[in-house]
Structures are given as structure tokens and as C-alpha cells.
Scaffold this active site. Structure first.
Site, PDB file in Angstrom:
ATOM      1  N   CYS A 253       0.136  44.718 -10.142  1.00 46.34           N
ATOM      2  CA  CYS A 253      -0.831  43.974  -9.329  1.00 46.34           C
ATOM      3  C   CYS A 253      -2.058  44.807  -8.958  1.00 46.34           C
ATOM      4  O   CYS A 253      -3.206  44.379  -9.155  1.00 46.34           O
ATOM      5  CB  CYS A 253      -0.161  43.408  -8.082  1.00 46.34           C
ATOM      6  SG  CYS A 253       0.431  44.628  -6.878  1.00 46.34           S
ATOM      7  N   HIS A 301       1.553  43.600  -2.302  1.00 45.66           N
ATOM      8  CA  HIS A 301       1.063  42.818  -3.441  1.00 45.66           C
ATOM      9  C   HIS A 301      -0.406  42.502  -3.200  1.00 45.66           C
ATOM     10  O   HIS A 301      -0.845  42.368  -2.054  1.00 45.66           O
ATOM     11  CB  HIS A 301       1.857  41.524  -3.617  1.00 45.66           C
ATOM     12  CG  HIS A 301       1.502  40.790  -4.879  1.00 45.66           C
ATOM     13  ND1 HIS A 301       1.916  41.209  -6.120  1.00 45.66           N
ATOM     14  CD2 HIS A 301       0.739  39.687  -5.098  1.00 45.66           C
ATOM     15  CE1 HIS A 301       1.446  40.384  -7.052  1.00 45.66           C
ATOM     16  NE2 HIS A 301       0.721  39.455  -6.456  1.00 45.66           N
ATOM     17  N   HIS A 313      -3.727  37.182 -10.399  1.00 48.85           N
ATOM     18  CA  HIS A 313      -2.900  38.352 -10.078  1.00 48.85           C
ATOM     19  C   HIS A 313      -1.889  38.604 -11.183  1.00 48.85           C
ATOM     20  O   HIS A 313      -1.675  37.770 -12.067  1.00 48.85           O
ATOM     21  CB  HIS A 313      -2.191  38.163  -8.728  1.00 48.85           C
ATOM     22  CG  HIS A 313      -1.130  37.088  -8.735  1.00 48.85           C
ATOM     23  ND1 HIS A 313       0.090  37.243  -8.119  1.00 48.85           N
ATOM     24  CD2 HIS A 313      -1.108  35.837  -9.282  1.00 48.85           C
ATOM     25  CE1 HIS A 313       0.819  36.144  -8.270  1.00 48.85           C
ATOM     26  NE2 HIS A 313       0.115  35.274  -8.963  1.00 48.85           N
TER      27      HIS A 313
END
Length: 337
Positions: A253, A301, A313
Site C-alpha cells: 500500500c 493502510h 490502493h
């Protein structure tokens, strides 16, 4: 990276409130309502959800330790170069002092009063004596410089030794976090493989969703560099999630965010926790394309807002880079780079 099973209103529906829409929710929707008899599968999915979240946290810890190790390796290399240069300087100073000492011995070995007594030319003697005085003063200065250089060399060696010890600790931390990630992912795969074929197929379909371009609206990026980063992130749609990777063929990520902004000429830190502070914080309701959206309270994240309530993402292993709703999981911050 983690999936989240419960859907709550997104930040665009309720201001600063964000909640989780996960792959598990998508999988459940694909299968239709899950009967009460499916409770064991529900429990398995919840465990997989937790394992993926823990793996992502360990991945960011791995990225941080790896970044630190890289920095330390550069520092150690620089320190070793400086030590070599300082040692060379000391050797040169020692040679110069040896030459001065030899000249002083050859020119001034006789007692000054006797040298004056036997001199045919007192003026010549006085000129030589003045020269010897200058040599002596210069030699004293050189000795002092040598002593300082040797002290500096010893300090540099001590610092380099400390950096080497720190580097070794960082290497061990990298290995430890890598092992943790691998263990979590292995356990998640084992649990997924324990599900019935239909359940696994639903996960597979869900993990490959989000590739179609959604309606992104007409919101303009906050800057030219944000526009370039959005274009880069969109070009990565469909590329695989690879933990610890920052492109161009695979990403985790934070690696996707770092790579996307690098294409715009902007250097971002490596970890999601550091990226959340790489610019100015803005409310979720004011998010514009290119803004970084950090998730969970620990920012483990991160994704990029691309407009109309959508982010790009790198979700988790098995799920390629894709679009998802910004409210897919709890939002902790929005950062304008």
C-alpha cells in the site's frame, strides 16, 4: 491490505465518520445472504480479516526497519570513507613531521652558544637560528594538528562501530518482521483453503473487483504534482500486491503511494505512518484527487483519493491494485502532499 466485513456510512455520507467496506462484504454479497448454518465460515472469514490486518501492520514495520537499515548502510559506508581519508591525512602529517625533525637535527644539532662562537658570520648564524625557530614553531603546530586528527579518527571509529552495531540490530528487525508477515499470510491462506469451494470462489471474484474505472466526478487535483501522481496510480491498476514492494511491477500500500508520487517528482517516506505526515492534513469532506487517505488509528493502510468517493490502493496479497470506496475501512487522516 486487510479486509473488513461490516459496512458503515462513508466519510462523504457522514462527515468525518468512516467505516469498513471490505472484500469480505463483497464476497458475502456475491453469495447472497449467508444462513445461520454458515457461522463457522463467518468465523473463518473474521480470522482471515484479522490475519491480513496484522500482516499489513507487520509489513509496514518491515518497511520501516528496511528503510532504517538502508540509511544505516549509507552512514556506515560514509563513515568508512571518512576514516580512510583521515588515516591518509594522518600518515601525510607524520611524514611531514619526520622531514621537519630531520631538518632540525641536521641544522640545529649544535648548542646555540657554540654555534655562535664558531660562526664566521654572526649575521648568517642569526638568520639560521630564526629559521630554526620557525621550523620549531611549525613543528609544534603540526604536532598539535596531528594529535587532534588522531582524536578525531578515534571518535569516527567509535561512531562507526556504533553504527555497525545498530545496523546489525536493524537487520535482525527486518528479518523478524519478514517472518511475522510470512507467518500471517501463510495462516490466512490456510484458512481460506479450508473454506468450501464456493466461498473461496467468492473471495477470488471479490479480490479481482474494482478494476473497472468508476465515475470519478470532475473534482480537480490540488496541484500539478497531485495530478501526475493520480495518473501514475491509475496506470498501476491491475498490478499485483507484493508486500515490501514499491513498484513498478508490484506494490504494497505505501509502496504504491511512494512510487506514484515519485513519478511526479515528489519524494515520499516509505511507510504509511510517515506518509500521513508528508503534507497538510485536510478534512475528509474536502478531499481532492491526489490526497493520501490513511486508514485505521495506526495508519497501517493507505490509499490515494481519486475523486467522487473513490480511492486507488494496493489492498492485500491476491488482490491487485484497484479502485474502492474511500469508506472501505475507518479513515484516520487525509493528507494533501
Amino acid at each position: 491490505m486487510g479486509f473488513h466485513r461490516r459496512l458503515a456510512p462513508s466519510g462523504f455520507d457522514r462527515g468525518a465518520t468512516s467505516a469498513a467496506v471490505c472484500v469480505l462484504s463483497a464476497a458475502a454479497a456475491a453469495l447472497g445472504a449467508v444462513p445461520a448454518l454458515a457461522a463457522p465460515q463467518d468465523d473463518t472469514r473474521a480470522k482471515v480479516d484479522r490475519l491480513y490486518e496484522q500482516a499489513e501492520q507487520a509489513t509496514e514495520a518491515f518497511n520501516k526497519a528496511d528503510e532504517r537499515a538502508d540509511s544505516l548502510r549509507k552512514q556506515v559506508s560514509t563513515a568508512q570513507d571518512e576514516i580512510a581519508r583521515q588515516q591518509e591525512r594522518i600518515n601525510t602529517m607524520r611524514d611531514a613531521l619526520g622531514s621537519l625533525a630531520g631538518a632540525q637535527y641536521r641544522s640545529g644539532g649544535m648548542d646555540p652558544s657554540l654555534a655562535l662562537l664558531f660562526s664566521d658570520d654572526p649575521d648568517d648564524y642569526l638568520d639560521k637560528a630564526a629559521a630554526l625557530d620557525r621550523i620549531g614553531a611549525h613543528q609544534a603546530g603540526e604536532l598539535k594538528d596531528l594529535q587532534m586528527a588522531m582524536r578525531d579518527l578515534a571518535q569516527r571509529r567509535e561512531e562507526a562501530t556504533g553504527k555497525l552495531a545498530e545496523l546489525e540490530k536493524s537487520r535482525k528487525a527486518v528479518a523478524r518482521h519478514k517472518k511475522t508477515v510470512e507467518q500471517k499470510l501463510t495462516k490466512a491462506r490456510q484458512l481460506l483453503n479450508s473454506l468450501p469451494l464456493a466461498e473461496r470462489a467468492a473471495y477470488d471474484r471479490a479480490s479481482r473487483s474494482g478494476r473497472d474505472i468508476p465515475d470519478l466526478g470532475d473534482a480537480a487535483p490540488a496541484s500539478g504534482r497531485a495530478a501526475a501522481a493520480v495518473a501514475a496510480a491509475r496506470s498501476a491498476i491491475g498490478r499485483p500486491y507484493v508486500w515490501g514492494a514499491s513498484g513498478p511491477t508490484g506494490f504494497d500500500c505505501s509502496g504504491l503511494m511512494q512510487w506514484s508520487y515519485a513519478q511526479a517528482g515528489v519524494g515520499l517516506p516509505r511507510t504509511s505512518q510517515a506518509q500521513r505526515y508528508a503534507g497538510r492534513q485536510v478534512p475528509l469532506s474536502q478531499a481532492r484527487p491526489g490526497d493520501l487517505v490513511a486508514y485505521r488509528s495506526d495508519a497501517s493502510h493507505i490509499g490515494m483519493y481519486v475523486g467522487n468517493g473513490q480511492v486507488i490502493h494496493a489492498p492485500y496479497p491476491g488482490a491487485p491494485v484497484r479502485y474502492d470506496p474511500v469508506g472501505m475501512m475507518p479513515v484516520s487522516s487525509v493528507t494533501r502532499v
